[in-house]
Every structure is written in structure tokens, then in C-alpha cells.
Enzyme design. Sequence first.
Site, PDB file in Angstrom:
ATOM      1  N   GLU A  64      31.599  41.899 -17.780  1.00 54.97           N
ATOM      2  CA  GLU A  64      30.950  40.823 -17.014  1.00 54.97           C
ATOM      3  C   GLU A  64      29.439  40.864 -17.192  1.00 54.97           C
ATOM      4  O   GLU A  64      28.788  39.834 -17.288  1.00 54.97           O
ATOM      5  CB  GLU A  64      31.329  40.904 -15.528  1.00 54.97           C
ATOM      6  CG  GLU A  64      32.749  40.464 -15.229  1.00 54.97           C
ATOM      7  CD  GLU A  64      33.016  38.996 -15.584  1.00 54.97           C
ATOM      8  OE1 GLU A  64      32.068  38.209 -15.678  1.00 54.97           O
ATOM      9  OE2 GLU A  64      34.193  38.655 -15.790  1.00 54.97           O
TER      10      GLU A  64
ATOM     11  N   CYS B 174      39.239  22.698 -21.048  1.00 59.61           N
ATOM     12  CA  CYS B 174      38.265  21.827 -20.380  1.00 59.61           C
ATOM     13  C   CYS B 174      36.872  22.166 -20.915  1.00 59.61           C
ATOM     14  O   CYS B 174      35.984  22.592 -20.179  1.00 59.61           O
ATOM     15  CB  CYS B 174      38.349  22.010 -18.863  1.00 59.61           C
ATOM     16  SG  CYS B 174      37.515  20.716 -17.941  1.00 59.61           S
TER      17      CYS B 174
ATOM     18  N   CYS C  10      42.312  16.925 -22.412  1.00 60.36           N
ATOM     19  CA  CYS C  10      43.053  16.530 -21.208  1.00 60.36           C
ATOM     20  C   CYS C  10      44.542  16.338 -21.509  1.00 60.36           C
ATOM     21  O   CYS C  10      45.385  16.572 -20.635  1.00 60.36           O
ATOM     22  CB  CYS C  10      42.466  15.247 -20.623  1.00 60.36           C
ATOM     23  SG  CYS C  10      40.725  15.413 -20.197  1.00 60.36           S
TER      24      CYS C  10
ATOM     25  N   CYS D 242      46.255  19.537 -20.829  1.00 60.00           N
ATOM     26  CA  CYS D 242      45.733  20.309 -19.684  1.00 60.00           C
ATOM     27  C   CYS D 242      46.784  20.422 -18.578  1.00 60.00           C
ATOM     28  O   CYS D 242      47.358  19.415 -18.154  1.00 60.00           O
ATOM     29  CB  CYS D 242      44.480  19.635 -19.138  1.00 60.00           C
ATOM     30  SG  CYS D 242      43.839  20.481 -17.677  1.00 60.00           S
TER      31      CYS D 242
ATOM     32  N   CYS E 286      43.644  15.764 -11.737  1.00 58.61           N
ATOM     33  CA  CYS E 286      42.226  15.709 -12.083  1.00 58.61           C
ATOM     34  C   CYS E 286      41.601  14.336 -11.817  1.00 58.61           C
ATOM     35  O   CYS E 286      41.890  13.361 -12.517  1.00 58.61           O
ATOM     36  CB  CYS E 286      42.049  16.092 -13.557  1.00 58.61           C
ATOM     37  SG  CYS E 286      40.324  16.139 -14.055  1.00 58.61           S
TER      38      CYS E 286
HETATM   39  S1  SF4 Z   1      42.348  16.959 -17.127  1.00 59.12           S
HETATM   40 FE1  SF4 Z   1      40.515  17.471 -15.967  1.00 59.12          FE
HETATM   41  S2  SF4 Z   1      40.540  19.693 -15.790  1.00 59.12           S
HETATM   42 FE2  SF4 Z   1      41.964  19.131 -17.426  1.00 59.12          FE
HETATM   43  S3  SF4 Z   1      40.764  19.201 -19.325  1.00 59.12           S
HETATM   44 FE3  SF4 Z   1      40.690  17.103 -18.583  1.00 59.12          FE
HETATM   45  S4  SF4 Z   1      38.843  17.043 -17.360  1.00 59.12           S
HETATM   46 FE4  SF4 Z   1      39.336  19.207 -17.596  1.00 59.12          FE
END
Ligand code: SF4
Length: 353
Positions: free
Chosen positions: A45, A198, A205, A208, A214
Site C-alpha cells: 500500500e 471501470c 460497461c 461490468c 449504475c
Molecule cells: S457500469 Fe458503471 S461501474 Fe460499471 S464500468 Fe460502467 S460506469 Fe463503471
Amino acid sequence: MREKEIGTALLAWYDSHARALPWRIGPAERRAGHRPDPYRVWLSEVMLQQTTVAAVRDYFHRFTSRWPDVAALAEADDGEVMAEWAGLGYYARARNLLKCARAVVADHDGRFPETSAALLTLPGIGPYTAAAIAAIACDEPETVVDGNVERVTARLFAVETPLPPAKPELTALARRLTPETRPGDHAQAMMDLGATICTPRNPACGICPLRSFCAGHASGIATDLPRKLAKKPKPTRFGIAYVGTREDGAALLERRPERGLLGGMLGWPGSDWAETAPAPAPPAAADWQEIAGEVRHTFTHFHLILTVRTARLPEGTNPERGHFVPRDAFRAADLPTVMRKVHDLASRAFLTD
Ligand code: SF4
């Protein structure tokens, strides 16, 4: 917002997509009963602050090979640790690393404390690092907010307040997502999602796991988030670096003061770095010659342009600043990046002499 459902979807994704990182105990290993080593979590970290995973991997391997636990690091020679850190930047981190390791050994019997509040009392550990160690190594339900988490959270909740003023709002929202169970895996899942799906420019997306939750994606503004206040342009400073080599090949180097930029690191003696042409400040009387070219380097708050002067110094030179490092003890890799650039420019000039 369905925080629980988001958390469940995120952990399910993490269970099959977690990045394999040298300091990480992945979900399968965790299920098998392995626990993260707080020393390795802390070291990673600290190294990862302001630095990418790709840049940190080799440093992490070298550090943990040389100093496999906090007791070994606490006993390390300061100069050797600074030399191993050379090139990672933000050198105050390396100095604090040593102070922290020694405090863990002296005040905590060589074991990292397990709560964020106790971790915060250690040198160089701020709120982010304390939360990360407590969550990842000790499974404390701490909320860990780095740049990746800010981006994911801003998009997930369609937060249009720009950074940095949005930080408290994003932290509060990220806290709402932090589960009581597996908070360490949740924190790492948020980081992984931000690093691999993201991403800043082109969020994927379509694949995702949080797409159906989202708000940024639903309103078509995800790619524009998080918004950011315009940054002030960085000023440019100028300086002179002196590369002096004695007849026997020893290099004239100077350890920089503990406090300040590149504090505690070895470097070439030089002038002040000023916004106007700097006054010459040769470290020893000699026939210093300016070489062609210049070194450019960017620090957090300014750009630096260095001209480089070189000289062959006679045996018996008694420098006003710095000390001679014998040829076979000198390693350019021990220098911070800007000083290595000076070395490279001077070496090229010698080769083309
Ligand atoms: S859906 Fe939302 S959280 Fe997922 S990659 Fe796209 S912007 Fe990011």
C-alpha cells in the site's frame, strides 16, 4: 440504491476475476484459510501510493526478498533502503517506511496493530493506508477510498460534484457500500473493478457486474465522471547539476537533506532550483563545462529543467559539498529518477567526447 445487492454482485465478480498480485491473498486462498500478511499489505500500500501496480511489482519482490518481515526491515541500513527505493519517487515514503518498521518493532512487539485507529499512530500511515491495512489484512469493516474507488463510486451514484470537493461525498457513499462481512475483499474488489473494468477513459460497461445498478451508465455520463476542477498549470524551475568524476573514477555525490524533495537520497550536487536562472554553485573548484542538452523532469508541483556541468577532478580534491563514491560502489540505479537522468546525459556526453 441497493447497496447489499451491489456488494453481493461485486464480491461474486471478485471471486472469479480478482487480479493475482504478489502481496494479495486471493479469494480461493482465503477460503482455504490463508490470511494476508500485514507486513506485505502495508508495504504494497505504501509503494502503490502515487505509483502503478506494474511499476511496484519488481520493487515489492526485491524488498521482500531482502527484508522478508518487518523485523528485518527495521534493522536495515537506511542508505540501502533508500537505494532500493530509488526510482519509485515520493522519497518521504521510504524514510517513513523505516520509521514505521522500527516503531512496530519497538512499540508493538513486531506485530502491526489490527485497528485503523492504532495503525494511524504509526509514522507515515495516514487514513487511507490505515483503512487499507485494517480492511485487507485484518478484515475490519473500514472503507478504503483510492482514486479507483472514487471513480467507481462517482459513476455508480452519478455524482457530478467535481473532485477534490466531491471527496467527502464519495467517501460517504463508498462507506454505504462497505459490508460487515469480507470488507477486505470488498475493498480489493472495488480497486480491481476500477483498475480493470471501470477504467478512466473507456469503462467496459458491457461486461461490468454493476451495470444494472449504475446511475452514471444509465444516464450516459459515466465516461465524464468523476468531474474534476481545472488544475493550475505547473511552474517551471531551473537548476544546474554538477557531475564530477575523480581521476580514479570515483563520483562526487551528495546525500540530500532529510527534509524536502528527494530527502535522504543520493544525488549530484547542484544549485538551488529557482524560477529564474540559478546562480552557479559548484561543489569543488574545477574547470566545470556545461554539456549539450538538458534534463527535464516533472515533480508533483513543478517542472524542472536542469543544465549539467561536468569536470574531471584531480586526486586530492577536497570538495566543499558531497563525498566521493568509489567507481565500484557507484550504481546509477541507486539514484532517484531525476538524478539518473543527469547521469545518463553526462554519460552520453562523455561517450561522444
Ligand atoms: S457500469 Fe458503471 S461501474 Fe460499471 S464500468 Fe460502467 S460506469 Fe463503471
